[in-house]
Design a protein around this motif. Structure first.
Motif, mmCIF file in Angstrom:
data_model
loop_
_atom_site.group_PDB
_atom_site.id
_atom_site.type_symbol
_atom_site.label_atom_id
_atom_site.label_comp_id
_atom_site.label_asym_id
_atom_site.label_seq_id
_atom_site.Cartn_x
_atom_site.Cartn_y
_atom_site.Cartn_z
ATOM 1 N N ILE A 261 47.756 22.833 19.462
ATOM 2 C CA ILE A 261 48.328 21.620 20.038
ATOM 3 C C ILE A 261 49.494 21.983 20.957
ATOM 4 N N TYR A 262 49.677 21.163 21.973
ATOM 5 C CA TYR A 262 50.778 21.341 22.925
ATOM 6 C C TYR A 262 51.673 20.115 22.829
ATOM 7 N N GLY A 263 52.962 20.321 22.492
ATOM 8 C CA GLY A 263 53.888 19.195 22.361
ATOM 9 C C GLY A 263 55.020 19.286 23.361
ATOM 10 N N ARG A 264 55.604 18.136 23.669
ATOM 11 C CA ARG A 264 56.806 18.082 24.521
ATOM 12 C C ARG A 264 57.638 16.893 24.077
ATOM 13 N N HIS A 265 58.905 16.850 24.535
ATOM 14 C CA HIS A 265 59.740 15.705 24.202
ATOM 15 C C HIS A 265 59.037 14.431 24.688
ATOM 16 N N ALA A 266 59.125 13.371 23.877
ATOM 17 C CA ALA A 266 58.411 12.132 24.217
ATOM 18 C C ALA A 266 58.833 11.592 25.590
ATOM 19 N N ASP A 267 60.090 11.856 25.990
ATOM 20 C CA ASP A 267 60.555 11.301 27.277
ATOM 21 C C ASP A 267 60.330 12.258 28.458
ATOM 22 N N ASP A 268 59.661 13.376 28.218
ATOM 23 C CA ASP A 268 59.397 14.341 29.304
ATOM 24 C C ASP A 268 58.092 13.950 30.013
ATOM 25 N N GLU A 269 58.222 13.163 31.084
ATOM 26 C CA GLU A 269 57.000 12.646 31.718
ATOM 27 C C GLU A 269 56.404 13.603 32.741
ATOM 28 N N SER A 270 56.996 14.820 32.838
ATOM 29 C CA SER A 270 56.435 15.791 33.789
ATOM 30 C C SER A 270 55.093 16.356 33.305
ATOM 31 N N LYS A 271 54.773 16.115 32.032
ATOM 32 C CA LYS A 271 53.502 16.630 31.509
ATOM 33 C C LYS A 271 52.675 15.480 30.950
ATOM 34 N N PRO A 272 51.793 14.894 31.770
ATOM 35 C CA PRO A 272 51.004 13.752 31.305
ATOM 36 C C PRO A 272 50.009 14.150 30.202
ATOM 37 N N VAL A 273 49.664 13.197 29.363
ATOM 38 C CA VAL A 273 48.703 13.456 28.283
ATOM 39 C C VAL A 273 47.317 13.665 28.893
ATOM 40 N N GLY A 274 46.711 14.809 28.575
ATOM 41 C CA GLY A 274 45.443 15.200 29.209
ATOM 42 C C GLY A 274 44.209 14.636 28.527
ATOM 43 N N GLU A 275 43.090 14.852 29.202
ATOM 44 C CA GLU A 275 41.804 14.308 28.748
ATOM 45 C C GLU A 275 41.334 14.890 27.415
ATOM 46 N N ARG A 276 41.691 16.157 27.173
ATOM 47 C CA ARG A 276 41.217 16.795 25.934
ATOM 48 C C ARG A 276 41.772 16.084 24.698
ATOM 49 N N VAL A 277 42.936 15.452 24.859
ATOM 50 C CA VAL A 277 43.525 14.691 23.747
ATOM 51 C C VAL A 277 42.658 13.466 23.442
ATOM 52 N N THR A 278 42.314 12.723 24.481
ATOM 53 C CA THR A 278 41.487 11.526 24.300
ATOM 54 C C THR A 278 40.117 11.884 23.726
#
Ligand SMILES: [Zn+2]
Length: 418
Positions: A261-278
């Motif tokens: 899994i790849y995580g980032r701070h919830a407010d870090d919008e520079s890394k959008p949630v990708g398709e593999r998550v969905t």
């Protein structure tokens, strides 16, 4: 037991505190999987603990009740990561990929939780990327230091995270392989990750995927040192609660099927949630991991896996064949104890780790030798206990075919390989 409701004694979910009423699988009583027995200890009493897992009816976290103090388990852990060639190679490829994807360099800081003997961080050192290990077992951290990798000897949690951040700075990459599942205080651990992560930083964690455990009968990956068994849905919920968004995920073949899994701070919008998550969320929904009744059906599958392995061993012994084991991993301990396999079926087992050689498997007391014993005794069957390393071992031990020896893999069901 440290996490139970005081009035009823019923254990509580280690994430959401809901009382746990639903058994996932009960594997009976088992000793700790890394307490290999010395010849002198053979005549002593040996502690056995219940190996009972629950599923939480609220968050679907599959988990073991905590019977053993973690200090007893991890202070002198016998697992040295560098003894597996394919695992070291897996780590090297990860370091190449992650350094490039997130442009890590001389001014970055990498922190690995449960850094073991430095099997992974050594690759960052070679690239000139500053790194720090966090490892609870002192004997293993010493092996890392010999490789030039600085390690803090401690259990990781919110408090140690803040100390590390103060002394060494925040982490641009914070990683942990096969540690999340081993953490008794899950909320304290994940909140520590949040505290140590630099703004714009990335967390990656790898752990066995519950979906694979269930579909491939990998019940032997359940042992006392392994407290939580995650689906993507359950881990996503835990991280979100602590302000970490999972923006990407990979399905890996390691340990019989893991997630990275790849995580980032919830407010870090520079890394959008990708398709593999969905896509993975949809796959787990399709498999029914968001319904309690899906979890109830696992028990019968496990019992049938045991019956098939015993069938094979009984027939082999009746035919006068010799059977020996390969490896003495944690999962082998669960399998041997649950199935009641002792020297009546397995003459001995072998392990490349010199720490285990000359000792005996916990509970079942099967002697452990170095791999050269196989050439000396020429067994008919070699039962592979670390079945996740099947390809690697069958290649290394291919010479058993010279005398007609065959490989036996117990999981997902007993299968003989010529
Ligand atoms: Zn829960």
């Amino acid at each position: 037991m440290t996490n139970s409701s005081e009035s009823s004694g019923q254990p509580l979910c280690r994430f959401c505190d809901t009382p746990l009423h639903h058994t996932f699988i009960d594997l009976g009583m088992s000793p700790l999987c890394q307490t290999h027995i010395t010849p002198a200890q053979l005549s002593h009493m040996e502690p056995f603990y219940p190996l009972l897992t629950y599923v939480c009816s609220q968050c679907y976290l599959v988990q073991l009740d905590e019977f053993v103090a973690p200090g007893d388990i991890f202070s002198e852990y016998a697992y040295f990561s560098s003894y597996s060639d394919s695992w070291v190679e897996h780590a090297r490829r990860y370091v190449e990929m992650i350094s490039e994807r997130f442009s890590l360099g001389g001014s970055s800081r990498v922190v690995e939780i449960a850094s073991n003997d430095g099997y992974l961080l050594q690759h960052f050192v070679k690239k000139g990327i500053p790194c720090l290990g966090v490892e609870p077992a002192a004997n293993i951290a010493e092996a890392a230091l010999a490789r030039g990798i600085e390690s803090v000897v401690t259990f990781f949690g919110e408090r140690t995270a803040m100390d590390i951040a103060k002394k060494y700075g925040h982490a641009n990459l914070l990683l942990g392989n096969n540690v999340l599942a081993h953490v008794p205080k899950l909320n304290d651990f994940v909140s520590g990750l949040k505290a140590l992560l630099a703004p714009g930083g990335v967390i990656t964690m790898e752990f066995p995927h519950l979906l694979q455990l269930m579909s491939e009968n990998q019940f032997d990956t359940i042992y006392h040192e392994h407290f939580s068994y995650f689906s993507f849905m359950s881990v996503e919920r835990v991280f979100a609660h602590h302000g970490i968004t999972l923006f990407d995920v990979e399905e890996l073949p390691t340990h019989g099927g893991s997630l990275r899994i790849y995580g980032r701070h919830a407010d870090d919008e520079s890394k959008p949630v990708g398709e593999r998550v969905t896509q993975l969320r949809a796959k787990e929904q399709l498999a029914g991991l968001d319904r309690l009744d899906t979890y109830g059906g696992f028990c019968e599958q496990v019992k049938e896996t045991k019956r098939k392995l015993l069938d094979f061993l009984i027939q082999a012994k009746r035919a006068g064949k010799s059977v020996v084991g390969y490896g003495a991993p944690g999962k082998g301990n669960t399998l041997l104890n649950y199935c009641g396999i002792r020297q009546d079926f397995l003459d001995y087992t072998v392990d490349r780790n010199p720490y285990k050689q000359g000792k005996f498997t916990p509970g079942t007391h099967i002697p452990i030798f170095g791999p050269e014993k196989i050439r000396e005794t020429k067994p008919d069957y070699l039962l592979l206990l670390p079945w996740n390393l099947r390809e690697e071992i069958m290649q290394q031990m291919g010479f058993i075919r010279e005398w007609g020896g065959q490989f036996v893999v117990p999981i997902p069901e007993t299968k003989v390989y010529l």
